[in-house]
Scaffold this motif. Structure first.
Motif, PDB file in Angstrom:
ATOM      1  N   SER A  42       9.065  -9.322   8.315  1.00  0.00           N
ATOM      2  CA  SER A  42       8.301  -8.762   7.201  1.00  0.00           C
ATOM      3  C   SER A  42       9.036  -7.605   6.524  1.00  0.00           C
ATOM      4  O   SER A  42       8.801  -7.322   5.346  1.00  0.00           O
ATOM      5  CB  SER A  42       6.938  -8.277   7.694  1.00  0.00           C
ATOM      6  OG  SER A  42       7.077  -7.145   8.556  1.00  0.00           O
ATOM      7  N   GLN A  43       9.938  -6.962   7.263  1.00  0.00           N
ATOM      8  CA  GLN A  43      10.662  -5.822   6.697  1.00  0.00           C
ATOM      9  C   GLN A  43      11.842  -6.253   5.834  1.00  0.00           C
ATOM     10  O   GLN A  43      12.475  -5.419   5.193  1.00  0.00           O
ATOM     11  CB  GLN A  43      11.153  -4.902   7.821  1.00  0.00           C
ATOM     12  CG  GLN A  43      10.037  -4.301   8.626  1.00  0.00           C
ATOM     13  CD  GLN A  43       9.021  -3.582   7.760  1.00  0.00           C
ATOM     14  OE1 GLN A  43       9.330  -2.577   7.118  1.00  0.00           O
ATOM     15  NE2 GLN A  43       7.798  -4.095   7.726  1.00  0.00           N
ATOM     16  N   THR A  44      12.147  -7.548   5.824  1.00  0.00           N
ATOM     17  CA  THR A  44      13.222  -8.038   4.962  1.00  0.00           C
ATOM     18  C   THR A  44      12.711  -8.383   3.561  1.00  0.00           C
ATOM     19  O   THR A  44      13.501  -8.673   2.672  1.00  0.00           O
ATOM     20  CB  THR A  44      13.872  -9.295   5.571  1.00  0.00           C
ATOM     21  OG1 THR A  44      12.899 -10.356   5.633  1.00  0.00           O
ATOM     22  CG2 THR A  44      14.372  -9.007   6.985  1.00  0.00           C
ATOM     23  N   ILE A  45      11.398  -8.348   3.383  1.00  0.00           N
ATOM     24  CA  ILE A  45      10.792  -8.652   2.083  1.00  0.00           C
ATOM     25  C   ILE A  45      10.638  -7.358   1.292  1.00  0.00           C
ATOM     26  O   ILE A  45      10.003  -6.418   1.778  1.00  0.00           O
ATOM     27  CB  ILE A  45       9.423  -9.327   2.249  1.00  0.00           C
ATOM     28  CG1 ILE A  45       9.550 -10.599   3.096  1.00  0.00           C
ATOM     29  CG2 ILE A  45       8.811  -9.641   0.884  1.00  0.00           C
ATOM     30  CD1 ILE A  45       8.221 -11.225   3.454  1.00  0.00           C
ATOM     31  N   PRO A  46      11.218  -7.258   0.103  1.00  0.00           N
ATOM     32  CA  PRO A  46      11.057  -6.028  -0.692  1.00  0.00           C
ATOM     33  C   PRO A  46       9.613  -5.860  -1.134  1.00  0.00           C
ATOM     34  O   PRO A  46       9.065  -6.711  -1.842  1.00  0.00           O
ATOM     35  CB  PRO A  46      11.997  -6.249  -1.882  1.00  0.00           C
ATOM     36  CG  PRO A  46      12.175  -7.733  -1.969  1.00  0.00           C
ATOM     37  CD  PRO A  46      12.052  -8.262  -0.573  1.00  0.00           C
ATOM     38  N   ILE A  47       8.994  -4.759  -0.691  1.00  0.00           N
ATOM     39  CA  ILE A  47       7.579  -4.529  -0.974  1.00  0.00           C
ATOM     40  C   ILE A  47       7.323  -4.421  -2.467  1.00  0.00           C
ATOM     41  O   ILE A  47       6.292  -4.867  -2.975  1.00  0.00           O
ATOM     42  CB  ILE A  47       7.103  -3.251  -0.255  1.00  0.00           C
ATOM     43  CG1 ILE A  47       7.326  -3.385   1.254  1.00  0.00           C
ATOM     44  CG2 ILE A  47       5.624  -3.002  -0.537  1.00  0.00           C
ATOM     45  CD1 ILE A  47       6.616  -4.544   1.891  1.00  0.00           C
ATOM     46  N   ILE A  48       8.290  -3.837  -3.179  1.00  0.00           N
ATOM     47  CA  ILE A  48       8.094  -3.650  -4.614  1.00  0.00           C
ATOM     48  C   ILE A  48       7.980  -4.994  -5.334  1.00  0.00           C
ATOM     49  O   ILE A  48       7.389  -5.085  -6.419  1.00  0.00           O
ATOM     50  CB  ILE A  48       9.242  -2.801  -5.211  1.00  0.00           C
ATOM     51  CG1 ILE A  48       8.861  -2.300  -6.601  1.00  0.00           C
ATOM     52  CG2 ILE A  48      10.547  -3.581  -5.233  1.00  0.00           C
ATOM     53  CD1 ILE A  48       9.819  -1.284  -7.159  1.00  0.00           C
ATOM     54  N   ALA A  49       8.541  -6.054  -4.734  1.00  0.00           N
ATOM     55  CA  ALA A  49       8.418  -7.387  -5.326  1.00  0.00           C
ATOM     56  C   ALA A  49       7.040  -7.989  -5.071  1.00  0.00           C
ATOM     57  O   ALA A  49       6.575  -8.837  -5.843  1.00  0.00           O
ATOM     58  CB  ALA A  49       9.494  -8.306  -4.769  1.00  0.00           C
ATOM     59  N   LEU A  50       6.384  -7.565  -3.981  1.00  0.00           N
ATOM     60  CA  LEU A  50       5.056  -8.079  -3.669  1.00  0.00           C
ATOM     61  C   LEU A  50       3.946  -7.307  -4.362  1.00  0.00           C
ATOM     62  O   LEU A  50       2.843  -7.838  -4.536  1.00  0.00           O
ATOM     63  CB  LEU A  50       4.823  -8.022  -2.149  1.00  0.00           C
ATOM     64  CG  LEU A  50       5.717  -8.907  -1.282  1.00  0.00           C
ATOM     65  CD1 LEU A  50       5.386  -8.684   0.191  1.00  0.00           C
ATOM     66  CD2 LEU A  50       5.525 -10.372  -1.641  1.00  0.00           C
ATOM     67  N   ALA A  51       4.227  -6.072  -4.730  1.00  0.00           N
ATOM     68  CA  ALA A  51       3.186  -5.220  -5.308  1.00  0.00           C
ATOM     69  C   ALA A  51       2.514  -5.836  -6.537  1.00  0.00           C
ATOM     70  O   ALA A  51       1.280  -5.776  -6.659  1.00  0.00           O
ATOM     71  CB  ALA A  51       3.767  -3.843  -5.643  1.00  0.00           C
ATOM     72  N   PRO A  52       3.268  -6.444  -7.475  1.00  0.00           N
ATOM     73  CA  PRO A  52       2.580  -7.072  -8.617  1.00  0.00           C
ATOM     74  C   PRO A  52       1.636  -8.199  -8.204  1.00  0.00           C
ATOM     75  O   PRO A  52       0.623  -8.427  -8.864  1.00  0.00           O
ATOM     76  CB  PRO A  52       3.745  -7.609  -9.465  1.00  0.00           C
ATOM     77  CG  PRO A  52       4.927  -6.798  -9.069  1.00  0.00           C
ATOM     78  CD  PRO A  52       4.729  -6.507  -7.624  1.00  0.00           C
TER      79      PRO A  52
END
Length: 250
Positions: free
Chosen positions: A98-108
């Motif tokens: 889960s830490q390999t996924i950029p959170i800023i990409a999921l925020a939208p």
């Protein structure tokens, strides 16, 4: 707590950087791109009422809810992985991945799911703060001294007695280490969520000022975010000294 003289070198370095920044910004003379520290402080003073009464409470509420839920979920998962190898094998790889996924990409995506409500920002904060709390607590629970555990077993102690009297005290320093990391990340998580979609908050206000090319007003809420993060870190450090008084006697 260390003596304040310990931090004199850091304070001097920050002061020196601020002077360089002030001189560079004055020379560049484009405050909408690079505002001077003096201009940022002046803007912060001018906007103090709206920032402190409206936007700061909105951000702090996101941080508080996100951190609380991260602590509950993270500690619960760490305990479950400690008690069950099956749970550890099932969840630990997912936790790392889960830490390999950029959170800023999921925020939208969270904005699409939850709208501009507080929960889209809370979810972002949880995703950022959940990992250090869970991993640190789990490492603490796994680091229990085996000889001490076996001694407790020979004395007739049950699983929960060992957990309460041995595992928890051993894991507490690790938990607080993870919490100190998480509490600073929570400020970043709240700001990211507000930048991408909100109706109030310091991140939202900073983004709104960016569209107006007001450089000093963009930095003003960022200063408040930094102060909030520092104060939260100090609060966790203070709680650590209270709950871990026994370490001083070792």
């Amino acid at each position: 707590m260390r003596n304040w003289s310990y931090y004199l070198s850091s304070c001097f370095l920050v002061f020196l950087l601020l002077i360089i920044w002030q001189i560079g910004a004055s020379t560049y003379d484009k405050p909408f791109i690079l505002p001077a520290p003096g201009g940022i402080l002046a803007e912060l003073w001018e906007l103090k009422e709206i920032l402190i009464t409206r936007h700061l409470p909105a951000t702090l509420l996101i941080i508080l809810i996100g951190l609380t839920m991260s602590i509950i979920l993270g500690v619960s998962l760490a305990m479950a992985m400690n008690f069950s190898r099956t749970v550890e094998r099932a969840f630990y790889p997912i936790l790392i991945a889960s830490q390999t996924i950029p959170i800023i990409a999921l925020a939208p995506i969270f904005v699409l799911w939850f709208g501009y409500s507080i929960w889209s920002k809370v979810v972002v904060t949880i995703l950022i703060t959940f990992f250090p709390i869970t991993v640190s607590t789990f490492d603490g629970l796994k680091s229990v001294n085996k000889d001490l555990r076996e001694l407790m077993l020979t004395m007739g102690a049950g699983k929960w007695a060992i957990f309460h009297n041995v595992s928890v005290p051993t894991a507490l320093p690790y938990f607080f280490s993870g919490l100190k990391v998480a509490v600073t990340l929570s400020v970043i998580g709240a700001a990211i969520g507000e930048w991408l979609g909100a109706e109030a908050g310091l991140g939202y206000f900073s983004r709104r000022m960016m569209t107006q090319f007001n450089g000093a007003a963009v930095f003003a809420p960022i200063v408040l975010l930094s102060i909030a993060g520092i104060l939260l870190f100090l609060l966790v450090t203070w709680l650590e000294t209270i709950f871990l008084k026994w370490r001083k006697s070792l």
